[in-house]
Write an enzyme that holds these catalytic residues in place. Sequence first.
Site, PDB file in Angstrom:
ATOM      1  N   TRP A 120       2.423  10.989  -7.227  1.00  0.00           N
ATOM      2  CA  TRP A 120       2.313   9.908  -8.216  1.00  0.00           C
ATOM      3  C   TRP A 120       1.949  10.445  -9.594  1.00  0.00           C
ATOM      4  O   TRP A 120       2.432   9.946 -10.615  1.00  0.00           O
ATOM      5  CB  TRP A 120       1.319   8.844  -7.727  1.00  0.00           C
ATOM      6  CG  TRP A 120       1.742   8.320  -6.387  1.00  0.00           C
ATOM      7  CD1 TRP A 120       1.107   8.499  -5.192  1.00  0.00           C
ATOM      8  CD2 TRP A 120       2.948   7.596  -6.090  1.00  0.00           C
ATOM      9  NE1 TRP A 120       1.839   7.922  -4.179  1.00  0.00           N
ATOM     10  CE2 TRP A 120       2.965   7.354  -4.696  1.00  0.00           C
ATOM     11  CE3 TRP A 120       4.002   7.122  -6.867  1.00  0.00           C
ATOM     12  CZ2 TRP A 120       4.006   6.669  -4.065  1.00  0.00           C
ATOM     13  CZ3 TRP A 120       5.041   6.438  -6.238  1.00  0.00           C
ATOM     14  CH2 TRP A 120       5.035   6.216  -4.860  1.00  0.00           C
TER      15      TRP A 120
ATOM     16  N   LYS B 121      -2.994  -2.329  -2.040  1.00  0.00           N
ATOM     17  CA  LYS B 121      -3.795  -1.489  -1.146  1.00  0.00           C
ATOM     18  C   LYS B 121      -5.120  -2.192  -0.802  1.00  0.00           C
ATOM     19  O   LYS B 121      -5.385  -2.516   0.341  1.00  0.00           O
ATOM     20  CB  LYS B 121      -4.098  -0.139  -1.787  1.00  0.00           C
ATOM     21  CG  LYS B 121      -2.945   0.511  -2.529  1.00  0.00           C
ATOM     22  CD  LYS B 121      -1.921   1.113  -1.623  1.00  0.00           C
ATOM     23  CE  LYS B 121      -0.944   1.949  -2.437  1.00  0.00           C
ATOM     24  NZ  LYS B 121       0.110   2.570  -1.634  1.00  0.00           N
TER      25      LYS B 121
ATOM     26  N   ASP C 283      -5.067   6.114 -12.739  1.00  0.00           N
ATOM     27  CA  ASP C 283      -4.306   5.315 -11.782  1.00  0.00           C
ATOM     28  C   ASP C 283      -5.169   5.221 -10.530  1.00  0.00           C
ATOM     29  O   ASP C 283      -5.317   6.186  -9.791  1.00  0.00           O
ATOM     30  CB  ASP C 283      -2.973   6.008 -11.486  1.00  0.00           C
ATOM     31  CG  ASP C 283      -2.171   5.301 -10.388  1.00  0.00           C
ATOM     32  OD1 ASP C 283      -2.637   4.277  -9.853  1.00  0.00           O
ATOM     33  OD2 ASP C 283      -1.070   5.788 -10.069  1.00  0.00           O
TER      34      ASP C 283
END
Length: 365
Positions: A106, A200, A176
Site C-alpha cells: 500500500w 476494517k 494511512d
Amino acid sequence: MKLDIKRAYNFNAGPSALPLSVLEKAQQELIDFRGTGMSIMELSHRSAAYEEVHNQAIARLKDLMGISEDYEVLFLQGGASLQFSMIPMNFLGEGKKAGYVMTGSWSEKAFAEAKLFGEVAQAASSKEGKYRRIPRLAEIQYQGDEAYLHLTSNNTIYGTQWKEFPATGNVPLIADMSSDILSKPVDVSKFSMIYAGAQKNLGPSGVTVVIVRKEFLEKANSNIPTMLKYSTHAKNNSLYNTPPTFGIYMLGEVLGWVQEIGGLEEVVRRNEEKGKLIYDAIDHSNGFYIGHAENDSRSLMNITFNLKSEELEKAFLAQAKQEGFIGVNGHRSIGGCRASTYNAVPYESCKAFSEFMEQFQKQNG
C-alpha cells in the site's frame, strides 16, 4: 424475530467482521428508521434525521480518538486508494518534495501515485527484507523541508505494524491507518492528517475517514477539481454531494459499540488477548508455523505465517475452510496464511482458530 444463525469464523482482511450487536440494531432499524417511516438508505442527506446521524458519527470519533478542534473530520468516498492521489494533488506543491516510508504494497501504491504529481523520495524502506519489519525511527531520512512525510501504520499483506511513530517537527506527518485505526489509542496531535478506509475497524466499505489539521488545510493547492479539494468537504461538513449515508450510519453505530465496551483502552486489551492466542500457536510450534513479521513489528490486526512446505500449506487452508474459518488465505501477491483479527472479530473465533492450528500440527507434525 431473532433468527438462529451460525456465524462464520470471519478472518477476512476487508471488508471484515462487524459487531453482531451493531448488525442486529441495523436490522431492527432498516425499514423504519426511528419513526421516520423510511429506511436510513431512503432519507435525504439534507434531512434533520440524517444530519443527526452524520454529526453523531463525527462526535463519537472525536471523543474516542481525542481529536481536538484543530482538526476537521471528513467522510469521503473512493477508499484509501483515492487518497493516494488526493494527498499529493492538495499538498505536494511546486518545488517541494514528499517523503514516503515503504513498508509494503500500500505504501508502494501511494508512492507511485504521488510520483505523478511531483517529486517524491523514499525516506526509508524494508523491502529488501521482504517487508518483514517496520524501519527503525533512526533509519528514516528526510531533509526537514518536505511537503509531508507519509507512512502506512499497519500492513495487511505482510502483517507488520508501527509501534511508535516518528516525531517529524515542522514536516507534516500523514498516515494511512486504514487497517488499524481505532484498534488502539493514538496521539492524533502527532499527525497533520490521518486517513482510513472504513472496512476494517470502522464499518462497511464505501466510507473513507479523513482527519486533517485545519492549519495544514490552509496550505492546500486550490487549483484542482472541486471534488478533489479537502477544503470543499471541510466547508460543507462532508455534505457537498450525497455521502454514503448508510455506511456513515453503520460507522456511527460501530463507534457507539466501541464506546459501550469501554473505549480504546478496552479495545487494545482485547486485541492483544486475541493476537496472543494465534501468535502463541505459531511460537510454540517448533517451526511448524513460520511467522512472516519480525517479533517487534508484528501486527495485532493481520497475523501472517507460512507452514514448512507448500503441500502442508494447501492442506491447512483446505481443512481450515472445511472447519468454517473464512478468509485465512494469504494475499494473492505473497501467498501463505493470514488471520485478520480486527476489533469485531470475537475472542472465541481466535481461540477456535488457535486450537485448530494446534490440532493440525498434531495430525501433521
